[in-house]
Design an enzyme around this catalytic site. Structure first.
Site, PDB file in Angstrom:
ATOM      1  CE  LYS A  78      -3.907   2.197   2.617  1.00  0.00           C
ATOM      2  NZ  LYS A  78      -4.910   1.851   3.774  1.00  0.00           N
ATOM      3  CB  SER A 158      -7.964   4.048   3.098  1.00  0.00           C
ATOM      4  OG  SER A 158      -7.238   3.240   3.941  1.00  0.00           O
ATOM      5  CB  SER A 182      -8.797   1.391   5.978  1.00  0.00           C
ATOM      6  OG  SER A 182      -9.651   2.474   5.914  1.00  0.00           O
TER       7      SER A 182
END
Length: 495
Positions: A78, A158, A182
């Site tokens: 990420k 997210s 998330s």
């Protein structure tokens, strides 16, 4: 072997050990899949050179016979994790061009274990969002579609890029972070497994901060066994992070027996929300029946302060965000706006932050600054902290009464279309976190397991919440649920 990118971590690891496949072959298969999947916008910084270099080193290490479980396995990282020499932007314009000279602890541990980084994954800006629509790179897109409908769906947020990449077999697994859901919400939206460990289990050092008392890294994988394998590598004490726990990390995979006889699973009555879709209600009831059939005892429990969780979270998280993001001012960190002649320091701050931050980040920074301001600190921030303590105590009381894990839905709905929840009412988007934020406020481990499809053929997930530091026991319960649910659906390839 063809379609090597479709393997999970455990299968690929075993194939590597047997010599049926090399890490270079696995990596090349994933790199090709990534290049063919630009329509998903999941990978935003590709690192093929680093990937192939690490894959060659992993093959040599495996030959020597001394390789950890993650060695040679291609994964995505990420964009919130700092990676040395590779853009690490937290999906924000304000960090454009930032290439750290250091590596986050979690990505370093994965690299040390021989994992192969394929590139950086899309996400909501500074991890603020539930649909991956706040990213400077543009929306990440779910590989799933509703029936024959061509509308693009959100992979959740997210960690939307991570979810999309794992579900579409662009990588074998990915790192995510979870501040209010998330990891778990996107995992549920795309039919994969995601675990948020206990706060302090994984180091936060080198991960761009959103809300420091809530943020926690975790793996997003194709199944529960893979989550156990990757989590073990990501965990561990780190002296560079003062909140990192000095606790031994168990072999999580070895704890996956699937035997949950005699375990007490709590069903919280407060999670039965008004207007909950019948499909979610049924999935939850079916999940409880599956665990019961596996030998667990199902008990009704009460978490009385649940209804205050979302308001408390949306005071605490923005407050911490406004403090953490104060450093991005055009002087110390981040890009600086172009200034007109005669502009002073005030104009520089205003222009830099107006240009550099997207609307959602600006909104949360303003909320956070407001609740921390002199006249409102007690009315909002301190009150939210007291509510947080009560929420934590709710869970402590339930666990003290002998409950081993808590079963809830992971999300209030299946994935929705990009643009369907407009900017007009951000609160609608915030309601997506209704089942997940309590876990972050209490610092507990939570895992999302895919458990079924809705009427339109979209994945639905169930959440299990565990006792603090007992991720092994939680993963074992998730493993039993996964075996009972038998979820094997994959998105049809359209990209």
């Amino acid at each position: 072997m063809s379609d090597l990118n479709k393997l999970g971590l455990a299968e690929a690891r075993d194939a590597l050990r047997k010599g049926d496949v090399t890490s270079v072959e696995l990596t090349e298969s994933c790199l090709k899949a990534i290049d063919d999947a630009d329509a998903l916008n999941a990978f935003v910084h590709k690192t093929p050179e680093i990937a192939l270099e690490r894959a060659k080193a992993a093959d040599a290490r495996i030959k020597e016979g001394d390789a950890p479980s993650m060695c040679g396995l291609p994964i995505g990282i990420k964009d919130l994790f700092c990676t040395k020499g590779v853009p690490s932007q937290a999906a924000s314009k304000i960090l454009e061009g930032f290439k750290p000279e250091y590596e986050s602890t979690v990505s370093q541990q994965l690299a040390d274990a021989g994992a192969v980084m394929l590139g950086k994954l899309n996400m909501d800006e500074f991890a603020m969002g539930s649909s991956n629509e706040t990213s400077v790179y543009g929306n990440a897109v779910s590989p799933w579609r509703r029936g024959n409908d061509d509308a693009q769906l959100t992979p959740g947020g997210s960690s939307g890029g991570s979810a999309s990449a794992v579900a579409a077999d662009l990588c074998l697994a990915a790192t995510g972070t979870d501040t209010g859901g998330s990891i778990r919400q996107p995992a549920a939206f795309v039919g994969i497994t995601g675990i948020k460990p206990t706060y302090g289990r994984c180091s936060r050092w080198g991960i761009v901060a959103f809300a420091s008392s809530l943020d926690q890294a975790g793996p997003m994988t194709k199944n529960v066994r893979d989550a156990a394998i990757m989590l073990e590598t990501m965990c561990g004490h780190d002296p560079k992070d003062s909140t990192s726990a000095e606790l031994a990390v168990p072999n999580f995979e070895a704890l996956l027996t699937g035997d949950i006889k005699g375990k007490k699973i709590g069903i919280p009555k407060e999670y039965r929300m008004d207007g909950m879709p019948a499909e979610i209600e049924k999935l939850w009831a079916d999940g409880a029946e599956m665990l019961k059939a596996a030998g667990a005892e199902i008990v009704d429990i009460s978490l009385p302060h649940t209804k205050y969780a979302l308001p408390a979270y949306y005071v605490i998280a923005p407050a911490e965000a406004s403090s953490n993001l104060a450093r991005y001012d055009g002087v110390r960190y981040g890009r600086r706006a172009h200034l007109a002649q005669g502009d002073g320091i005030t104009e520089m701050y205003e222009k830099t932050r107006a240009e550099g931050f997207g609307h959602e980040v600006q909104r949360r920074v303003m909320i956070g600054t407001y609740v921390l301001s002199a006249g409102f600190y007690d009315a909002y921030y301190n009150r939210a902290r007291r509510v947080r303590t009560l929420i934590k105590k709710d869970f402590e009381d339930v666990f003290a009464a002998g409950v081993d894990a808590i079963l809830t839905p992971a999300t209030p709905s299946a994935s929705f279309g990009l643009g369907e929840m407009t900017e007009a009412d951000p609160v609608q988007m915030y309601l997506n976190d209704v089942f997940t934020v309590t876990v972050n406020l209490a610092g507990l481990p939570g895992v999302s397991v895919p458990a079924g499809l809705d009427a339109q053929g979209l994945p639905l997930g169930l959440q299990l919440i565990g006792r603090p530091w007992e991720e092994g026991d939680l993963l074992n319960t998730a493993y039993a649920l996964e075996n009972a649910a038998g979820f094997v659906a994959k998105p049809g390839k359209w990209w």
